[in-house]
Design a protein around this motif. Sequence first.
Motif, PDB file in Angstrom:
ATOM      1  N   GLU A 354       0.841  -1.215   0.000  1.00 27.94           N
ATOM      2  CA  GLU A 354       0.000   0.000   0.000  1.00 27.94           C
ATOM      3  C   GLU A 354       0.866   1.251   0.000  1.00 27.94           C
ATOM      4  O   GLU A 354       0.562   2.231  -0.665  1.00 27.94           O
ATOM      5  N   ASN A 355       1.981   1.218   0.763  1.00 28.28           N
ATOM      6  CA  ASN A 355       2.849   2.401   0.807  1.00 28.28           C
ATOM      7  C   ASN A 355       3.441   2.711  -0.552  1.00 28.28           C
ATOM      8  O   ASN A 355       3.889   3.808  -0.804  1.00 28.28           O
ATOM      9  N   ARG A 356       3.504   1.712  -1.403  1.00 29.15           N
ATOM     10  CA  ARG A 356       4.094   1.931  -2.720  1.00 29.15           C
ATOM     11  C   ARG A 356       3.011   1.962  -3.793  1.00 29.15           C
ATOM     12  O   ARG A 356       3.309   1.842  -4.978  1.00 29.15           O
ATOM     13  N   ASP A 357       1.757   2.083  -3.367  1.00 29.67           N
ATOM     14  CA  ASP A 357       0.630   2.122  -4.307  1.00 29.67           C
ATOM     15  C   ASP A 357       0.580   0.889  -5.194  1.00 29.67           C
ATOM     16  O   ASP A 357       0.234   0.972  -6.372  1.00 29.67           O
ATOM     17  N   ILE A 358       0.961  -0.233  -4.644  1.00 22.84           N
ATOM     18  CA  ILE A 358       0.878  -1.477  -5.404  1.00 22.84           C
ATOM     19  C   ILE A 358      -0.166  -2.368  -4.755  1.00 22.84           C
ATOM     20  O   ILE A 358      -0.184  -2.534  -3.539  1.00 22.84           O
ATOM     21  N   LYS A 359      -1.055  -2.899  -5.584  1.00 27.54           N
ATOM     22  CA  LYS A 359      -2.063  -3.841  -5.072  1.00 27.54           C
ATOM     23  C   LYS A 359      -1.577  -5.249  -5.349  1.00 27.54           C
ATOM     24  O   LYS A 359      -1.027  -5.520  -6.417  1.00 27.54           O
ATOM     25  N   VAL A 360      -1.809  -6.115  -4.396  1.00 25.62           N
ATOM     26  CA  VAL A 360      -1.430  -7.518  -4.572  1.00 25.62           C
ATOM     27  C   VAL A 360      -2.723  -8.332  -4.625  1.00 25.62           C
ATOM     28  O   VAL A 360      -3.402  -8.504  -3.614  1.00 25.62           O
ATOM     29  N   PHE A 361      -3.099  -8.757  -5.820  1.00 29.62           N
ATOM     30  CA  PHE A 361      -4.311  -9.565  -5.965  1.00 29.62           C
ATOM     31  C   PHE A 361      -3.923 -11.040  -6.025  1.00 29.62           C
ATOM     32  O   PHE A 361      -2.896 -11.389  -6.615  1.00 29.62           O
ATOM     33  N   TYR A 362      -4.771 -11.873  -5.417  1.00 25.57           N
ATOM     34  CA  TYR A 362      -4.465 -13.310  -5.344  1.00 25.57           C
ATOM     35  C   TYR A 362      -5.035 -14.051  -6.547  1.00 25.57           C
ATOM     36  O   TYR A 362      -6.243 -14.083  -6.758  1.00 25.57           O
TER      37      TYR A 362
END
Length: 414
Positions: A354-362
């Motif tokens: 989140e701090n890097r504006d990256i979403k991790v979708f499974y």
Amino acid sequence: MRTTLNILVFGSGAREHAIADSVLKSPLIDKLYLAQAGAFDLGEVIEFSDYEDLAKKCAGLKIDMAIFGPEEPLCQGIVEIFKSHNIPCIGVNKYFSQLESSKLFGKKFMEKYGIKTAKYEVINNLSTVQPFNRSTVVIKADGLCGGKGVVIANNEAFAQKTIEEFLAGKFGENSKTVLLEEFLQGEELSLMSLWDGKTLLHFAPSKDFKRLNKSPSAPNTGGMGAFCPVKLNSFQQKKLDEYKNKLKKALETEKADFVGFIYSGLIMAQKEGVWDWHVLEYNVRLGDPEAQATLAHLKTDFLEVLKAALEQNLDKIKLEYNEDISACLTLACEGYPKTPRDGKKITLPEETAENRDIKVFYAGVEKIDGELYSKGGRVLSLCTTSQDPFWDLKNFAKEIEMENKYFRTDLEVR
Ligand code: AMP
Ligand code: GLY
């Protein structure tokens, strides 16, 4: 329709994770429910024995909108079952799901409405196959084969062997009819559209990287990455507008009675001296991984768009997008797509996504005692919006700890 909504998202992959994430951001959401859910715990999971049971439970929970991610339930008629319980659905009806579940149905639809596509012949019996006199042909099983029913063959012996295997029932009944298609060459484009029975609303075009690596002969996968939007030149845009008009006319003429997504897999190819978009395939859902990139790019409230579709108000929606480009990168297991090895522990970088504006979708993840493990060939779908999204995503992917991880390092926006 109520002002805040109970939503069901059906499906377990990264696309459904991204859809759930998008609808949760909306002020229109009341409560999120999940069916056939993956490891993403964003809502209350509904267990069910069959679609009738699920529909009854959803009616009891006063679900205002059911969103179906994958094609299988649509092809099995889940929309008809939900409608019999008065639950509004985002999903194609069973009849139009044949656009995806039967390549032949799709071809006939295209022929009827003058939509350009590759030439083809239908094969039910090997003895009727004529010599091809072509260096490359495309062999397609008519029915759903989980993305494995398309083979590009560049010699006749391989083509014959593939057709033989398909007709012998490699994919059961789904490959008992085979299409032998002309091979088209060019740039591919994904166009995802939402139909409300009256208006066909198109999302910004996107691009999916289907090959396992950068070699043009690398195996096809479920998608190793995607970006949105794709910048088109004025000729490509003009031709795309012509295609959009044809598709809309076709749905109008058919009086297509559903609210749902149509995905057009297009290729800019030259035939008989004329360049144009040709349809390679129809899907009746959002693409995976294109959905992740497109939803990240979209600034307009996605749930508001879906609500407008159910109210037949899509003509009032004007989609707005972020200025930067959105992309997603698939983190897979080595061995994918043939023999992925499951059960590897996944440790995400300490500095949270989140701090890097990256979403991790499974995509294929199992959660055991709060820890993440790989379960499936494609494991994570990493998604961001920036000026150089693949650069950011590759750096993030490098920092993820997972034995045998694999991702493409060559992807870029182009
Ligand atoms: P499909 O599931 O029909 O989209 O096929 C999967 C992929 O195979 C497409 O995205 C293309 O990369 C390739 N493909 C399918 N049909 C053709 C064709 N007629 N010519 C060239 N490539 C094709
Ligand atoms: N990305 C192509 C598909 O979802 O079928």
